[in-house]
Design a protein around this motif. Structure first.
Motif, PDB file in Angstrom:
ATOM      1  N   ALA A   1      -9.193 -28.229  22.058  1.00  0.00           N
ATOM      2  CA  ALA A   1     -10.410 -28.697  21.416  1.00  0.00           C
ATOM      3  C   ALA A   1     -10.409 -28.738  19.928  1.00  0.00           C
ATOM      4  O   ALA A   1     -10.755 -29.817  19.112  1.00  0.00           O
ATOM      5  CB  ALA A   1     -11.715 -28.342  22.222  1.00  0.00           C
ATOM      6  N   ARG A   2      -9.926 -27.403  19.415  1.00  0.00           N
ATOM      7  CA  ARG A   2      -9.909 -27.368  17.835  1.00  0.00           C
ATOM      8  C   ARG A   2      -8.724 -28.264  17.195  1.00  0.00           C
ATOM      9  O   ARG A   2      -9.096 -28.762  16.154  1.00  0.00           O
ATOM     10  CB  ARG A   2      -9.665 -25.968  17.560  1.00  0.00           C
ATOM     11  N   ALA A   3      -7.625 -28.271  18.007  1.00  0.00           N
ATOM     12  CA  ALA A   3      -6.651 -29.420  17.612  1.00  0.00           C
ATOM     13  C   ALA A   3      -7.000 -30.694  17.592  1.00  0.00           C
ATOM     14  O   ALA A   3      -6.762 -31.460  16.566  1.00  0.00           O
ATOM     15  CB  ALA A   3      -5.440 -29.151  18.453  1.00  0.00           C
ATOM     16  N   LEU A   4      -7.744 -30.927  18.500  1.00  0.00           N
ATOM     17  CA  LEU A   4      -8.361 -32.251  18.599  1.00  0.00           C
ATOM     18  C   LEU A   4      -9.347 -32.449  17.373  1.00  0.00           C
ATOM     19  O   LEU A   4      -9.249 -33.765  16.770  1.00  0.00           O
ATOM     20  CB  LEU A   4      -8.952 -32.697  19.733  1.00  0.00           C
TER      21      LEU A   4
ATOM     22  N   GLU B   1      -9.144 -31.307  14.603  1.00  0.00           N
ATOM     23  CA  GLU B   1      -8.395 -31.258  13.086  1.00  0.00           C
ATOM     24  C   GLU B   1      -7.716 -32.687  13.219  1.00  0.00           C
ATOM     25  O   GLU B   1      -7.736 -33.446  12.186  1.00  0.00           O
ATOM     26  CB  GLU B   1      -7.229 -30.152  13.408  1.00  0.00           C
ATOM     27  N   ALA B   2      -7.291 -33.240  14.277  1.00  0.00           N
ATOM     28  CA  ALA B   2      -6.777 -34.656  14.128  1.00  0.00           C
ATOM     29  C   ALA B   2      -7.508 -35.473  13.940  1.00  0.00           C
ATOM     30  O   ALA B   2      -7.168 -36.646  13.124  1.00  0.00           O
ATOM     31  CB  ALA B   2      -5.894 -34.749  15.556  1.00  0.00           C
ATOM     32  N   GLN B   3      -8.554 -35.385  14.418  1.00  0.00           N
ATOM     33  CA  GLN B   3      -9.947 -36.624  14.017  1.00  0.00           C
ATOM     34  C   GLN B   3     -10.253 -36.420  12.572  1.00  0.00           C
ATOM     35  O   GLN B   3     -10.157 -37.394  11.975  1.00  0.00           O
ATOM     36  CB  GLN B   3     -11.010 -36.398  15.108  1.00  0.00           C
ATOM     37  N   ALA B   4     -10.146 -35.157  11.914  1.00  0.00           N
ATOM     38  CA  ALA B   4     -10.331 -35.119  10.602  1.00  0.00           C
ATOM     39  C   ALA B   4      -9.185 -35.852   9.804  1.00  0.00           C
ATOM     40  O   ALA B   4      -9.541 -36.571   8.742  1.00  0.00           O
ATOM     41  CB  ALA B   4     -10.512 -33.731  10.316  1.00  0.00           C
ATOM     42  N   GLN B   5      -7.964 -35.363  10.187  1.00  0.00           N
ATOM     43  CA  GLN B   5      -7.059 -36.139   9.543  1.00  0.00           C
ATOM     44  C   GLN B   5      -6.975 -37.785   9.737  1.00  0.00           C
ATOM     45  O   GLN B   5      -6.608 -38.389   8.814  1.00  0.00           O
ATOM     46  CB  GLN B   5      -5.712 -35.631  10.035  1.00  0.00           C
ATOM     47  N   LYS B   6      -7.202 -38.016  10.941  1.00  0.00           N
ATOM     48  CA  LYS B   6      -7.448 -39.550  11.064  1.00  0.00           C
ATOM     49  C   LYS B   6      -8.378 -40.189  10.253  1.00  0.00           C
ATOM     50  O   LYS B   6      -8.156 -41.189   9.800  1.00  0.00           O
ATOM     51  CB  LYS B   6      -7.748 -39.877  12.608  1.00  0.00           C
ATOM     52  N   LYS B   7      -9.460 -39.524   9.934  1.00  0.00           N
ATOM     53  CA  LYS B   7     -10.607 -40.016   9.091  1.00  0.00           C
ATOM     54  C   LYS B   7     -10.398 -40.281   8.035  1.00  0.00           C
ATOM     55  O   LYS B   7     -10.360 -41.156   6.984  1.00  0.00           O
ATOM     56  CB  LYS B   7     -11.709 -39.269   9.474  1.00  0.00           C
ATOM     57  N   LEU B   8      -9.440 -39.193   7.359  1.00  0.00           N
ATOM     58  CA  LEU B   8      -9.080 -39.073   5.926  1.00  0.00           C
ATOM     59  C   LEU B   8      -8.034 -40.221   5.723  1.00  0.00           C
ATOM     60  O   LEU B   8      -8.165 -40.851   4.676  1.00  0.00           O
ATOM     61  CB  LEU B   8      -8.411 -37.744   5.554  1.00  0.00           C
ATOM     62  N   ALA B   9      -7.216 -40.357   6.747  1.00  0.00           N
ATOM     63  CA  ALA B   9      -6.211 -41.278   6.635  1.00  0.00           C
ATOM     64  C   ALA B   9      -6.685 -42.827   6.396  1.00  0.00           C
ATOM     65  O   ALA B   9      -6.298 -43.580   5.917  1.00  0.00           O
ATOM     66  CB  ALA B   9      -5.013 -41.562   7.594  1.00  0.00           C
TER      67      ALA B   9
ATOM     68  N   GLY C   1      -1.123 -38.688  16.012  1.00  0.00           N
ATOM     69  CA  GLY C   1      -1.916 -37.152  16.200  1.00  0.00           C
ATOM     70  C   GLY C   1      -2.866 -37.083  16.684  1.00  0.00           C
ATOM     71  O   GLY C   1      -3.064 -36.034  17.654  1.00  0.00           O
ATOM     72  N   MET C   2      -3.819 -37.933  16.559  1.00  0.00           N
ATOM     73  CA  MET C   2      -5.135 -37.670  17.697  1.00  0.00           C
ATOM     74  C   MET C   2      -4.864 -38.042  18.907  1.00  0.00           C
ATOM     75  O   MET C   2      -5.575 -37.210  19.676  1.00  0.00           O
ATOM     76  CB  MET C   2      -6.223 -38.360  16.910  1.00  0.00           C
ATOM     77  N   ALA C   3      -4.256 -39.026  19.086  1.00  0.00           N
ATOM     78  CA  ALA C   3      -3.942 -39.462  20.488  1.00  0.00           C
ATOM     79  C   ALA C   3      -3.261 -38.224  21.330  1.00  0.00           C
ATOM     80  O   ALA C   3      -3.673 -37.887  22.491  1.00  0.00           O
ATOM     81  CB  ALA C   3      -3.185 -40.723  20.742  1.00  0.00           C
ATOM     82  N   ARG C   4      -2.227 -37.646  20.547  1.00  0.00           N
ATOM     83  CA  ARG C   4      -1.502 -36.468  21.380  1.00  0.00           C
ATOM     84  C   ARG C   4      -2.570 -35.367  21.452  1.00  0.00           C
ATOM     85  O   ARG C   4      -2.643 -34.778  22.343  1.00  0.00           O
ATOM     86  CB  ARG C   4      -0.352 -36.179  20.389  1.00  0.00           C
ATOM     87  N   ALA C   5      -3.504 -35.087  20.383  1.00  0.00           N
ATOM     88  CA  ALA C   5      -4.364 -34.077  20.662  1.00  0.00           C
ATOM     89  C   ALA C   5      -5.302 -34.275  21.754  1.00  0.00           C
ATOM     90  O   ALA C   5      -5.730 -33.497  22.659  1.00  0.00           O
ATOM     91  CB  ALA C   5      -5.254 -33.899  19.484  1.00  0.00           C
ATOM     92  N   GLU C   6      -5.768 -35.558  21.957  1.00  0.00           N
ATOM     93  CA  GLU C   6      -6.722 -35.861  23.045  1.00  0.00           C
ATOM     94  C   GLU C   6      -5.980 -35.609  24.585  1.00  0.00           C
ATOM     95  O   GLU C   6      -6.524 -35.180  25.535  1.00  0.00           O
ATOM     96  CB  GLU C   6      -7.074 -37.272  23.112  1.00  0.00           C
ATOM     97  N   ALA C   7      -4.626 -36.142  24.421  1.00  0.00           N
ATOM     98  CA  ALA C   7      -3.904 -35.742  25.657  1.00  0.00           C
ATOM     99  C   ALA C   7      -3.545 -34.198  26.061  1.00  0.00           C
ATOM    100  O   ALA C   7      -4.071 -33.728  26.999  1.00  0.00           O
ATOM    101  CB  ALA C   7      -2.570 -36.349  25.483  1.00  0.00           C
ATOM    102  N   ARG C   8      -3.470 -33.510  25.124  1.00  0.00           N
ATOM    103  CA  ARG C   8      -3.360 -32.171  25.197  1.00  0.00           C
ATOM    104  C   ARG C   8      -4.512 -31.541  25.738  1.00  0.00           C
ATOM    105  O   ARG C   8      -4.676 -30.451  26.536  1.00  0.00           O
ATOM    106  CB  ARG C   8      -2.981 -31.334  23.995  1.00  0.00           C
ATOM    107  N   LEU C   9      -5.722 -31.955  24.989  1.00  0.00           N
ATOM    108  CA  LEU C   9      -7.079 -31.308  25.665  1.00  0.00           C
ATOM    109  C   LEU C   9      -7.236 -31.718  27.286  1.00  0.00           C
ATOM    110  O   LEU C   9      -7.548 -30.813  27.929  1.00  0.00           O
ATOM    111  CB  LEU C   9      -8.233 -31.909  24.759  1.00  0.00           C
TER     112      LEU C   9
END
Length: 365
Positions: free
Chosen positions: A114-117, A119-127, A161-169
């Motif tokens: 959940a924490r990794a997701l 982080e990925a969402q924040a990076q996606k928002k910045l990108a 990266g966000m998609a991978r984080a969602e799959a890992r969660l």
């Protein structure tokens, strides 16, 4: 002297007459006793079924044999044999350290994913924000094509990266669910409502997957499972009403299942008969009677039979109305009646009620 002899002769004659009178009274027969209120039935030839008998055992219609699903040590047994339980009642607690640790580790994995997701969402928002800014600058020709393409690639990488984080969660949550389910196997509950009929474990015992713990028999009723002769295969069908002899059950039952497989050792096949009574217990002895034909014979109600040791008798009323206790040879008893193989004939009268009043030779009115 002559007077004395005459008196003596007169006395002897008088004594003879007196003795003769008393002897006449002693041989006089008294009238027979009269019995009133007895029920008398005239026998008639009737169609009696030819039946084939099969023995079997009463078993619960629904039975659950509960076994351990994880290795561990039994910490507590909450029920005892003969106790009634409901569906979902806690029966046994098994302490399994490995399963508990695995469940805790899986829960931690969910938190990490959940924490990794996040982080990925924040990076996606910045990108996304950076790409929008460079898109406007590129339209104004304030940045080069190379810089624009770099920001676009960064946006796509952030999305992946966000998609991978969602799959890992999602994967972590499924793993945690499975680990929690395995850990939950330490709380053994009853799958049905019924009675505990067997307990194979005690507190402190080590168990492994497949180790029997308890047996619970359901409340849905009982069945008589009999081994029917091979000659009846194909003649007995589900739904047939047949005669049965089970203590505490009616005299008839419905065939629920026929297992058309013959045991080569006993030359029999299994027939299961539904028993409507609920006050039975599994393991009881029972019989089933399969009708194979009919014949003429004589039968009397069970209440008319007098059983004394190994002798069987009935009270027969003669044409003169006198009761006599007659020995008979009984046959099969079924449906409240007993077949009489010998000793009675159609047309004779037997006493079917009021047997306690009967006396041999009494006149029945």
């Amino acid at each position: 002297m002559r007077l004395y002899r005459a008196a003596l002769i007169a006395l002897v004659i008088a004594s003879g007459f007196g003795c003769g009178k008393n002897e006449g009274h002693s041989v006089a027969t008294a009238p027979p006793p009269v019995v009133r209120g007895a029920t008398v039935q005239t026998l008639a030839a009737e169609d009696l079924p030819d039946v084939q008998e099969a023995v079997g055992t009463v078993r619960a219609r629904n039975s659950a044999q509960i076994a351990a699903r994880i290795p561990g040590s039994v910490s507590r047994v909450f029920v005892r044999e003969g106790g009634r339980v409901g569906r979902g009642t806690l029966l046994v607690a098994i302490e399994a350290v490995e399963s508990g640790a695995a469940a805790a580790g899986a829960a931690s994995g969910v938190e990490e994913a959940a924490r990794a997701l996040s982080e990925a969402q924040a990076q996606k928002k910045l990108a996304d924000v950076t790409f929008d800014r460079y898109s406007r600058l590129f339209a104004e020709q304030a940045v080069t094509r190379q810089e624009y393409d770099t920001r676009k690639t960064e946006q796509e990488v952030a999305a992946q990266g966000m998609a991978r984080a969602e799959a890992r969660l999602a994967q972590a949550r499924h793993g945690a669910k499975a680990a929690g389910a395995v850990a939950g196997y330490g709380r053994v509950t009853s799958p049905i409502s019924g009675v505990v009929v067997a307990k194979q474990v005690e507190a402190g015992q080590t168990v492994f997957p497949g180790t029997p713990l308890l047996t619970v028999e359901g409340d849905e009723g009982f069945r008589l499972e009999v081994a029917a002769p091979e000659t009846l295969l194909g003649k007995v069908k589900a739904g047939d009403q047949i005669g049965i002899a089970v203590e505490g059950a009616p005299a008839t039952g419905r065939v629920a299942e026929v297992v058309p497989v013959v045991d080569p050792a006993t030359r029999t096949f299994m027939v299961k008969v539904d028993l409507p009574s609920r006050g039975l217990r599994s393991g009881s002895y029972g019989k089933a009677f399969f009708k194979t034909g009919s014949r003429k014979g004589v039968a009397v109600p069970e209440a008319a039979v007098v059983q004394r040791s190994s002798l069987t008798s009935v009270w027969v009323v003669s044409p003169e109305g006198l009761a006599r206790l007659r020995l008979v040879k009984p046959g099969r008893a079924q449906g409240g009646r007993v077949e009489i193989l010998s000793g009675l004939a159609p047309g004779e009268k037997v006493v079917t009620a009021g047997l306690d009043k009967m006396v041999d030779g009494a006149k029945v009115q």
